[in-house]
Enzyme design. Sequence first.
Site, PDB file in Angstrom:
ATOM      1  N   ILE A  24       0.847  -1.192   0.000  1.00 30.80           N
ATOM      2  CA  ILE A  24       0.000   0.000   0.000  1.00 30.80           C
ATOM      3  C   ILE A  24       0.881   1.239   0.000  1.00 30.80           C
ATOM      4  O   ILE A  24       1.775   1.369   0.839  1.00 30.80           O
ATOM      5  CB  ILE A  24      -0.895   0.028   1.262  1.00 30.80           C
ATOM      6  CG1 ILE A  24      -1.704  -1.263   1.377  1.00 30.80           C
ATOM      7  CG2 ILE A  24      -1.811   1.257   1.250  1.00 30.80           C
ATOM      8  CD1 ILE A  24      -2.295  -1.502   2.762  1.00 30.80           C
ATOM      9  N   CYS A  25       0.629   2.132  -0.948  1.00 30.50           N
ATOM     10  CA  CYS A  25       1.352   3.404  -0.980  1.00 30.50           C
ATOM     11  C   CYS A  25       0.541   4.422  -0.194  1.00 30.50           C
ATOM     12  O   CYS A  25      -0.443   4.971  -0.690  1.00 30.50           O
ATOM     13  CB  CYS A  25       1.545   3.860  -2.422  1.00 30.50           C
ATOM     14  SG  CYS A  25       2.523   5.351  -2.533  1.00 30.50           S
ATOM     15  N   LEU A  26       0.928   4.617   1.054  1.00 30.93           N
ATOM     16  CA  LEU A  26       0.214   5.533   1.940  1.00 30.93           C
ATOM     17  C   LEU A  26       1.261   6.210   2.821  1.00 30.93           C
ATOM     18  O   LEU A  26       2.017   5.517   3.521  1.00 30.93           O
ATOM     19  CB  LEU A  26      -0.795   4.737   2.786  1.00 30.93           C
ATOM     20  CG  LEU A  26      -1.728   5.519   3.701  1.00 30.93           C
ATOM     21  CD1 LEU A  26      -2.640   6.443   2.896  1.00 30.93           C
ATOM     22  CD2 LEU A  26      -2.575   4.566   4.535  1.00 30.93           C
TER      23      LEU A  26
END
Length: 147
Positions: free
Chosen positions: A84-86
């Site tokens: 997840i790109c967060l």
Amino acid sequence: MALKRIQKELSDLQRDPPAHCSAGPVGDDLFHWQATIMGPPDSAYQGGVFFLTVHFPTDYPFKPPKIAFTTKIYHPNINSNGSICLDILRSQWSPALTVSKVLLSICSLLCDPNPDDPLVPDIAQIYKSDKEKYNRHAREWTQKYAM
């Protein structure tokens, strides 16, 4: 330190679970959790049940937990490995954050993808250029993998 904090978060989560989310340890290992996010209503993921793994580092909460989707999902900020790109899972992590807050942030990422910081540029491009096609693909993947 980490164990006490994880136990506190677990009891807070059980007492007051975030909307559309749940999480808890896998077996007896408090450093390894499974989380569930229900596809948010009025999103292309509505009706889906998405599973995630949560691994706490031994120096939690000074380092963020490693969270990844185990259910396949069509999204510009989540790749085929479930990464997840967060920002709050990386550079913007703060010890004041909790698993509960992170799950809510992932939920809002499902409703509002960030195509300008994509993990999957192809999907981000479709999201930007043809939102209807993006929603159609996301719904198909949700029906295929999350129901």
